[in-house]
Design an enzyme around this catalytic site. Structure first.
Site, PDB file in Angstrom:
ATOM      1  N   LYS A  76       0.844  -1.200   0.000  1.00  0.00           N
ATOM      2  CA  LYS A  76       0.000   0.000   0.000  1.00  0.00           C
ATOM      3  C   LYS A  76       0.882   1.254   0.000  1.00  0.00           C
ATOM      4  O   LYS A  76       2.078   1.178   0.297  1.00  0.00           O
ATOM      5  CB  LYS A  76      -0.890  -0.020   1.249  1.00  0.00           C
ATOM      6  N   TYR A 114      15.382  31.209   6.252  1.00  0.00           N
ATOM      7  CA  TYR A 114      14.329  32.114   6.719  1.00  0.00           C
ATOM      8  C   TYR A 114      14.357  32.320   8.230  1.00  0.00           C
ATOM      9  O   TYR A 114      14.510  31.356   8.985  1.00  0.00           O
ATOM     10  CB  TYR A 114      12.962  31.542   6.353  1.00  0.00           C
TER      11      TYR A 114
HETATM   12  C1  PLP Z   1      -0.301  -1.712   6.888  1.00  0.00           C
HETATM   13  C2  PLP Z   1      -0.879  -3.013   7.272  1.00  0.00           C
HETATM   14  C3  PLP Z   1      -0.054  -4.128   7.493  1.00  0.00           C
HETATM   15  C4  PLP Z   1       1.449  -4.042   7.542  1.00  0.00           C
HETATM   16  O1  PLP Z   1       1.840  -3.685   8.847  1.00  0.00           O
HETATM   17  P1  PLP Z   1       3.374  -3.582   9.256  1.00  0.00           P
HETATM   18  O2  PLP Z   1       3.338  -3.335  10.718  1.00  0.00           O
HETATM   19  O3  PLP Z   1       3.934  -2.455   8.465  1.00  0.00           O
HETATM   20  O4  PLP Z   1       3.976  -4.883   8.898  1.00  0.00           O
HETATM   21  C5  PLP Z   1      -0.670  -5.346   7.749  1.00  0.00           C
HETATM   22  N1  PLP Z   1      -2.018  -5.454   7.780  1.00  0.00           N
HETATM   23  C6  PLP Z   1      -2.828  -4.393   7.594  1.00  0.00           C
HETATM   24  C7  PLP Z   1      -4.285  -4.577   7.670  1.00  0.00           C
HETATM   25  C8  PLP Z   1      -2.298  -3.144   7.344  1.00  0.00           C
HETATM   26  O5  PLP Z   1      -3.106  -2.095   7.168  1.00  0.00           O
END
Ligand code: PLP
Length: 385
Positions: free
Chosen positions: A32, A257
């Protein structure tokens, strides 16, 4: 000029490491948010080459990107509303409510092909998933819709809140709640679903959470998920830029700045074209360092939208020299974990905050990556590609 160099061999190595650690469970590579900022298609291919058998995304757009690139491995997606149920059946959908289940079934009837779903239980995160009170009804409705042929229940799953600390009582409570949810699913006739619960931290240190599949995000990218423990993961991203201008200034020169920083002694300032629009958090001013010629140099003064100033002291720095914001940490450069501390956040936010102006470069390059064979995914289903 500013680039994120992605080491695909590291992704492959981390996937293989997770697969070994998961001891019999498969690995879902969570890609994702553009593969946590690394490039979802490239990461997906490297993870599949390393032994992952599933891909996880939140949205239909993310799933489409993978399919458009020709990736055929099974994909689970978990965030959509009743009005944007994916129109196609080549992605498995998480379902947390009867409302969602009915919407998914309607879409499936329209296209004449069952939707494949993973029923999600809320075992204590209070985010997605059906509560313990809602779960039995969700199972009943799912059973009815499966019997009429509009859905196929492939998975039963949940997500953990506190897997970083194996002694957290909340973790034990979630494991027990998940046990109940699975038992009820079995009693409702879903007796051999694909069961998955663990994220990266749980995959590595909570054996009772591994089941059939572990969903690995942050560990895939080489960031150690458990504070104080190292499992041999290799950081995949090196964020680097180039000095575009240097100047010698004397004591009293105000930098950037507001002149928050005033030079104390004669020094060389180096201008680096990366700023908060590229994902350098403004709040790291006064704390962050970069590596130039393998030596740590502080970013001085306020971080601007497009540029920062680095105090290189008396190092022989010239325009054209490489500057490393973070990387594996093996060449003197900071790691993304250090950046997260400076920004008072977690590495995930630094990685996903790297902006679209930053070019992603993969190593080995696209030609080599294209030769990687995509392994056959898990059992294909009739009616699916
Ligand atoms: C983002 C996510 C993961 C991955 O989690 P990590 O702690 O980065 O391994 C697994 N399951 C779901 C539902 C997620 O949203």
């Amino acid at each position: 000029m500013t680039r994120a160099v992605i080491d695909l061999n590291a992704i492959e190595h981390n996937t293989a490491l997770l697969l070994r650690a998961a001891a019999g469970a498969g690995v879902m590579a969570v890609v994702k948010a553009n593969g946590f900022g690394h490039g979802s298609v490239e990461v997906a291919r490297a993870a599949l080459a390393g032994g992952a058998s599933w891909l996880g995304v939140t949205s239909w757009a993310e799933a489409r990107e993978l399919r458009a690139a020709g990736i055929r491995a099974p994909i689970l997606m978990w965030l959509y509303g009743p009005d944007d149920v994916p129109p196609d059946a080549d992605v498995d959908l998480s379902v947390s409510s009867t409302l969602a289940l009915e919407a998914v079934a309607r879409a499936a009837r329209r296209r004449g092909r069952p939707a494949v779903v993973h029923l999600k239980a809320d075992t204590g995160l209070s985010r997605g998933g059906a509560t313990a009170a809602e779960w039995p009804h969700l199972l009943t409705v799912a059973g009815k819709l499966q019997a009429e042929g509009s859905i196929t229940v492939r998975g039963v799953w949940s997500h953990l809140a506190t897997a970083e600390d194996p002694a957290d009582p909340g973790l034990a409570r979630q494991l027990i709640a998940f046990g109940h949810a699975r038992a009820q699913a079995a009693a409702a006739g879903f007796d051999r679903p694909l069961v998955h619960l663990a994220n990266s931290a749980a995959a590595l240190q909570v054996p009772q959470a591994r089941f059939d599949l572990v969903r690995a995000g942050i560990a895939l990218y080489g960031v150690e998920p458990v504070p104080g423990r190292t499992f041999g993961l290799r950081p995949a991203m090196t964020w680097e830029s180039t000095v575009i201008l240097t100047k010698r200034v004397g004591p009293g020169a105000g930098v950037s700045y507001g002149h928050d920083h005033v030079v104390g002694r004669e020094t060389t300032l180096a201008l680096v074209p990366v700023g908060y629009a590229d994902g350098v958090p403004r709040r790291v001013a006064g704390r962050a360092e970069v590596a130039v010629h393998g030596r740590r140099c502080p970013i001085v003064g306020r971080i601007a939208m497009d540029q920062v100033v680095v105090d290189a002291g008396d190092l022989p720095v010239r325009a054209g020299d490489r500057v490393v914001l973070f990387g594996p940490g093996t060449g003197g450069e900071p790691t993304v974990a250090e950046w997260a501390r400076w920004a008072e956040t977690i590495p995930h936010e630094i990685l996903t905050g790297i902006g679209p102006r930053v070019r992603r470069v993969t190593r080995p390059g696209p030609a080599a990556a294209g030769r990687r064979a995509e392994p056959a995914g898990p059992p294909s289903r009739p009616g699916r590609r």
